[in-house]
Design an enzyme around this catalytic site. Structure first.
Site, PDB file in Angstrom:
ATOM      1  CD  GLU A  69      73.818  53.693  41.142  1.00 43.08           C
ATOM      2  OE1 GLU A  69      73.716  54.720  40.465  1.00 43.08           O
ATOM      3  OE2 GLU A  69      73.697  52.552  40.672  1.00 43.08           O
ATOM      4  CG  HIS A 128      70.270  51.469  44.888  1.00 47.95           C
ATOM      5  ND1 HIS A 128      71.580  51.874  44.891  1.00 47.95           N
ATOM      6  CD2 HIS A 128      70.163  50.565  43.869  1.00 47.95           C
ATOM      7  CE1 HIS A 128      72.250  51.232  43.926  1.00 47.95           C
ATOM      8  NE2 HIS A 128      71.407  50.437  43.298  1.00 47.95           N
ATOM      9  CG  ASP A 133      74.707  49.023  41.910  1.00 50.32           C
ATOM     10  OD1 ASP A 133      73.594  48.490  42.036  1.00 50.32           O
ATOM     11  OD2 ASP A 133      74.903  50.049  41.236  1.00 50.32           O
ATOM     12  CG  HIS A 169      77.320  51.021  38.519  1.00 52.10           C
ATOM     13  ND1 HIS A 169      76.169  51.651  38.943  1.00 52.10           N
ATOM     14  CD2 HIS A 169      78.108  51.999  37.996  1.00 52.10           C
ATOM     15  CE1 HIS A 169      76.257  52.951  38.685  1.00 52.10           C
ATOM     16  NE2 HIS A 169      77.414  53.176  38.104  1.00 52.10           N
ATOM     17  CD  GLU A 208      74.659  53.982  35.378  1.00 53.90           C
ATOM     18  OE1 GLU A 208      73.657  54.685  35.534  1.00 53.90           O
ATOM     19  OE2 GLU A 208      74.914  52.988  36.100  1.00 53.90           O
ATOM     20  CG  HIS A 245      68.788  52.523  39.813  1.00 57.78           C
ATOM     21  ND1 HIS A 245      70.048  52.088  40.152  1.00 57.78           N
ATOM     22  CD2 HIS A 245      68.494  53.523  40.674  1.00 57.78           C
ATOM     23  CE1 HIS A 245      70.488  52.793  41.168  1.00 57.78           C
ATOM     24  NE2 HIS A 245      69.563  53.675  41.507  1.00 57.78           N
ATOM     25  CD  GLU A 282      69.720  47.474  41.410  1.00 55.35           C
ATOM     26  OE1 GLU A 282      70.924  47.453  41.098  1.00 55.35           O
ATOM     27  OE2 GLU A 282      69.117  48.539  41.652  1.00 55.35           O
TER      28      GLU A 282
END
Length: 259
Positions: free
Chosen positions: A31, A33, A42, A117, A119, A172, A177
């Site tokens: 996804e 970033h 991730d 991740h 979700e 996020h 991260e």
């Protein structure tokens, strides 16, 4: 060649690990970033953290599941950005169920799923529950965890020493991260592209379809300003130590003492 990676083993080497080792299954996503981090953050972090754990206990690391459940707008940017490749919840459950079934068939008694991740968690929990719900014995046993729930309270102020902690959903592609990627793979961090923007007032609801106006054009939900490799090292070492602690409790894992 990393000795802990299942993908690097022959079948005989793999089979020799089953009885006395923990199997770690890293699970991430692909996804967006923001402009400064790669799509595979991730998945990369899931594997790196899993290897960090494996260095301290008798464990091997299975090939990383690199795709995950839908990236939601207020915790990942959602489907508004190219390169965010999502799976349906039912697909995640079926995929992870099938993998766990195969590992259990091979004889693994101690399995840890490391999710990076946000979700993914409910669907990973569902897969584990479906495959284990009728078992009466203590083993085999499956654990599910992540790095953010394993940070000690005293570490968070050290990471968010310049910028207020916004909560993990908005973190996020932000300080945590970015710092971990600076620690593990600094060559993949485009520091010159870090932007100081995010969501000022995250909604208390979800909209379908998602509103393009919710997320800044960069895809960042919160600033990555003040990120550093040292903060990344601190996050990894602290969360890894805390994960090892509960593995010792749940699995009676043997800790490897390193210099």
């Amino acid at each position: 060649m990393n000795k802990h990676l299942v993908a690097n083993m022959t079948w005989q080497e793999y089979q020799s690990k089953v009885k006395d080792n923990i199997l770690i299954l890293p699970i991430g996503s692909i996804e967006q970033h923001g402009p400064h981090l790669p799509l595979g953050v991730d998945a990369m972090l899931a594997e790196k953290i899993s290897l960090s754990i494996a260095e301290k206990v008798n464990a091997v690391v299975a090939p990383t599941v690199s795709y995950g459940y839908k990236s939601l707008p207020a915790s990942g940017g959602g489907p508004l950005f190219p390169g965010t490749i999502d799976l349906k919840g039912s697909t995640v459950i079926s995929l992870v169920y099938d993998l766990l079934e195969e590992f259990l068939h091979d004889g693994w008694q101690k399995i840890l799923m490391v999710s990076c991740h946000y979700e993914n968690e409910a669907f990973l929990a569902e897969a584990a529950d479906l495959i284990m719900r009728n078992q009466k014995e203590e083993y085999p046993k499956i654990l599910l965890s992540n790095w953010w729930d394993n940070l000690s309270e005293e570490v968070i102020p050290q990471v968010f020493d310049e910028v207020k902690f916004p909560g993990w959903a908005l973190e996020h592609a932000a300080i945590a991260e970015t710092s971990m990627m600076m620690h593990f793979a600094p060559e993949l961090v485009r520091e010159e592209l870090i932007v100081d923007e995010g969501i000022d007032n995250p909604p208390t609801y979800q909209s379908f379809p998602p509103s393009p106006s919710l997320i800044p054009p960069s895809g960042c939900l919160h600033t990555a300003r003040s990120s550093s490799a040292e903060k990344g090292r601190l996050i990894i070492e602290n969360s890894t130590d805390n994960i090892v602690s509960f593995l010792e409790k749940e699995f009676f894992a043997k800790v490897t003492i390193t210099d």
